[in-house]
Write a protein that holds these residues in place. Structure first.
Motif, short mmCIF file in Angstrom:
data_model
loop_
_atom_site.label_atom_id
_atom_site.label_comp_id
_atom_site.label_asym_id
_atom_site.label_seq_id
_atom_site.Cartn_x
_atom_site.Cartn_y
_atom_site.Cartn_z
N LEU A 52 55.36 68.57 44.09
CA LEU A 52 55.34 67.87 42.92
C LEU A 52 56.16 66.66 42.93
CD1 LEU A 52 56.58 70.87 40.39
CD2 LEU A 52 54.40 69.63 40.36
N GLN A 53 56.95 66.37 43.85
CA GLN A 53 57.56 65.15 44.49
C GLN A 53 56.37 64.26 45.02
OE1 GLN A 53 60.65 66.39 46.90
NE2 GLN A 53 62.13 66.22 45.34
N TRP A 54 55.53 64.80 45.76
CA TRP A 54 54.19 63.87 46.21
C TRP A 54 53.48 63.73 45.12
CZ3 TRP A 54 49.15 65.38 45.77
CH2 TRP A 54 48.37 64.68 46.43
N PHE A 55 53.30 64.56 43.89
CA PHE A 55 52.30 64.30 43.04
C PHE A 55 52.82 63.18 42.42
CE2 PHE A 55 51.58 65.21 38.39
CZ PHE A 55 50.08 65.27 38.63
N LEU A 56 54.21 63.06 41.87
CA LEU A 56 54.67 62.00 41.01
C LEU A 56 54.55 60.74 41.83
CD1 LEU A 56 57.84 63.68 39.29
CD2 LEU A 56 55.47 63.08 38.38
N GLU A 57 55.11 60.67 43.13
CA GLU A 57 54.76 59.53 43.82
C GLU A 57 53.35 58.85 44.00
OE1 GLU A 57 56.78 60.83 47.50
OE2 GLU A 57 58.51 60.13 46.83
N THR A 58 52.33 59.86 44.13
CA THR A 58 50.99 59.38 44.36
C THR A 58 50.48 58.93 43.33
OG1 THR A 58 50.77 61.07 46.15
CG2 THR A 58 48.72 60.15 45.21
N THR A 59 50.90 59.61 41.96
CA THR A 59 50.24 59.02 40.79
C THR A 59 51.08 57.95 40.01
OG1 THR A 59 51.51 60.61 39.54
CG2 THR A 59 49.33 61.09 40.19
N GLY A 60 52.11 57.35 40.83
CA GLY A 60 52.75 56.44 40.35
C GLY A 60 53.88 56.74 39.33
N SER A 61 54.13 57.86 39.25
CA SER A 61 55.17 58.25 37.93
C SER A 61 56.50 58.91 38.48
CB SER A 61 54.31 59.50 37.11
OG SER A 61 53.08 59.40 37.08
N ALA A 62 56.84 58.57 39.67
CA ALA A 62 58.04 58.65 39.89
C ALA A 62 58.82 57.68 39.48
CB ALA A 62 58.28 58.92 41.53
N GLU A 63 60.01 58.28 38.52
CA GLU A 63 60.97 57.32 38.06
C GLU A 63 62.23 57.71 38.76
OE1 GLU A 63 60.90 57.69 33.97
OE2 GLU A 63 59.13 56.97 33.64
N GLU A 64 63.52 56.68 38.33
CA GLU A 64 64.54 56.91 39.10
C GLU A 64 65.27 58.12 38.70
OE1 GLU A 64 69.09 54.73 39.39
OE2 GLU A 64 67.46 53.99 38.27
N GLY A 65 65.43 59.08 39.69
CA GLY A 65 66.13 60.39 39.35
C GLY A 65 65.00 61.55 39.30
N SER A 66 63.84 61.03 39.16
CA SER A 66 62.77 62.20 38.67
C SER A 66 62.62 63.18 40.10
CB SER A 66 61.56 61.29 38.01
OG SER A 66 61.05 60.86 39.36
N LEU A 67 62.69 62.71 41.04
CA LEU A 67 62.29 63.60 42.29
C LEU A 67 63.35 64.58 42.56
CD1 LEU A 67 61.04 60.95 44.76
CD2 LEU A 67 59.68 62.32 42.92
N ALA A 68 64.66 64.05 42.35
CA ALA A 68 65.76 64.97 42.42
C ALA A 68 65.78 65.93 41.34
CB ALA A 68 67.39 64.18 42.50
N GLN A 69 65.26 65.53 40.04
CA GLN A 69 65.39 66.52 38.69
C GLN A 69 64.16 67.64 38.90
OE1 GLN A 69 67.19 65.86 36.08
NE2 GLN A 69 66.37 67.81 35.71
N ILE A 70 63.35 67.41 39.85
CA ILE A 70 62.31 68.47 40.15
C ILE A 70 63.21 69.70 40.72
CG2 ILE A 70 60.35 69.27 41.57
CD1 ILE A 70 59.34 66.24 41.14
N THR A 71 63.75 69.48 41.67
CA THR A 71 64.62 70.40 42.52
C THR A 71 65.65 70.93 41.49
OG1 THR A 71 64.55 69.09 44.70
CG2 THR A 71 66.33 70.93 44.38
#
Length: 362
Positions: A52-71
């Motif tokens: 899901l972290q890769w997914f957000l980064e690949t689709t250009g949807s990773a915002e500040e804090g969003s990757l940590a929020q997945i965990t």
């Protein structure tokens, strides 16, 4: 206290707003049709967080804090599951499509693994509603409609859980043949499961083209513009009622601009939804599939224009693929996960739609 489990935040917020529907709401928030799955709980959690972290980064949807929020979301979900014995009932709110049916399989597997006695379990699972002309899911409904649906929930037995949990185990295997038996007949207790899993099989590369069904549909949206897009028209009218359109634009004007203009992402997305019997992909998943077609060694799709709203079109190779003159896996590298199967050019599991069976291509 009751625990309401549903697919995502849109349905979750409506459940919270529905009169007479009280309790805690847990949103599952995972698109299990793509990315690796595993039967081991710890491995599965790590797989899904990483994907899901890769997914957000690949689709250009990773915002500040969003990757940590997945965990954090996964850990919070685990805490709720660990305390199931504080609830007197678990209510499952889901719909018929692949996205939701895969979540139901995982949830049943998780519930079966609970160390203590489970509370009563019930389900609301629908594939249409008379008040919604174009039904794509619970997100099309309103809190008042959910209030009406709530008394219609039906019990889920231990046997039902076991059937779904066994399918989840098969889904996480490293070969797909067991799915052939599941989709050949209806699954007891789960009226939409077989249909959804048939669609899952179509997300394996096709023996004829090497493309998944979603990729084929996306190429078809670029071959010819649709004659109409009722779901888009309905959405725009809703925006018009809520003053959500650009100033000076009516819903009708905006609708025909999108329908007859170049192939924008918005038009492609709604066209894809229309081609699907049971739409299951959100906009980010569709964007990811377009990126795969765009960024390959031999791309089948290209873009023109700049900014946040490019226009899409077929490349000559994409047009040839639709004519059956090219195969994706011969033109490009494949790197997909479907359940527990890592599909690559060296581990190429393909789906024969005509014979409804899998083939391993050496």
């Amino acid at each position: 206290m009751k625990l309401h489990i549903t697919n995502g935040d849109c349905a979750g917020e409506m459940i919270k707003d529905a009169k007479g529907v009280e309790g805690e709401v847990l949103c599952w928030r995972d698109l299990l049709h793509d990315g690796p799955l595993a039967i081991d709980k710890a491995t599965h959690r790590c797989n899904r967080i990483e994907y899901l972290q890769w997914f957000l980064e690949t689709t250009g949807s990773a915002e500040e804090g969003s990757l940590a929020q997945i965990t954090q979301d996964f850990l919070a979900r685990d805490r709720v599951i660990a305390s199931l014995d504080q609830f007197d009932e678990i209510v499952l709110w889901f719909e018929h499509d692949l996205y939701d049916q895969l979540q139901l399989l995982e949830i049943c597997h998780v519930l079966l693994d609970f160390a203590h006695q489970l509370p009563e379990i019930s389900i609301i699972c629908i594939d249409d509603h008379p008040s919604v002309p174009v039904f794509h899911g619970l997100g099309n409904l309103t809190p008042d409609i959910l209030t009406e649906l709530y008394p219609q929930r039906v019990p889920v037995s231990r046997a039902d859980l076991k059937i779904a949990g066994d399918i989840w185990k098969q889904l996480t295997e490293s070969t797909p043949q067991s799915l052939e038996n599941i989709i050949s007949e209806e699954v007891p207790g789960w009226p939409f499961m077989s249909r959804a899993l048939r669609r899952f099989c179509c997300e394996f590369p096709a023996t004829e083209t090497g493309l998944t069904l979603t990729q084929t549909y996306l190429l078809l949206t670029l071959l010819r513009a649709p004659d109409e897009l009722p779901a888009l028209e309905q959405q725009l009218k809703g925006l018009e009622r809520n003053d959500g359109l650009p100033e000076g634009k009516s819903a009708e004007q905006r609708y025909y601009e999108i329908l007859t203009g170049p192939a924008s992402f918005r038009r492609i997305f709604h066209h894809l939804q229309q081609l699907e019997v049971d739409p299951f992909m959100g906009d980010l998943s569709v964007k990811l599939e377009l990126e795969r077609l765009l960024n390959a060694e031999i791309p089948y799709v290209k873009t023109t224009g700049s900014g946040d709203d490019p226009h899409y079109s077929l490349t000559p190779e994409g047009a040839e693929a639709l004519q059956g003159r090219r195969q994706w896996h011969l033109d490009n590298k494949i790197d997909l996960w479907r359940g527990g199967i890592h599909i690559t050019n060296e581990n190429l599991w393909m789906w024969d739609q005509q014979d409804t069976q899998f083939a391993f291509i050496c």
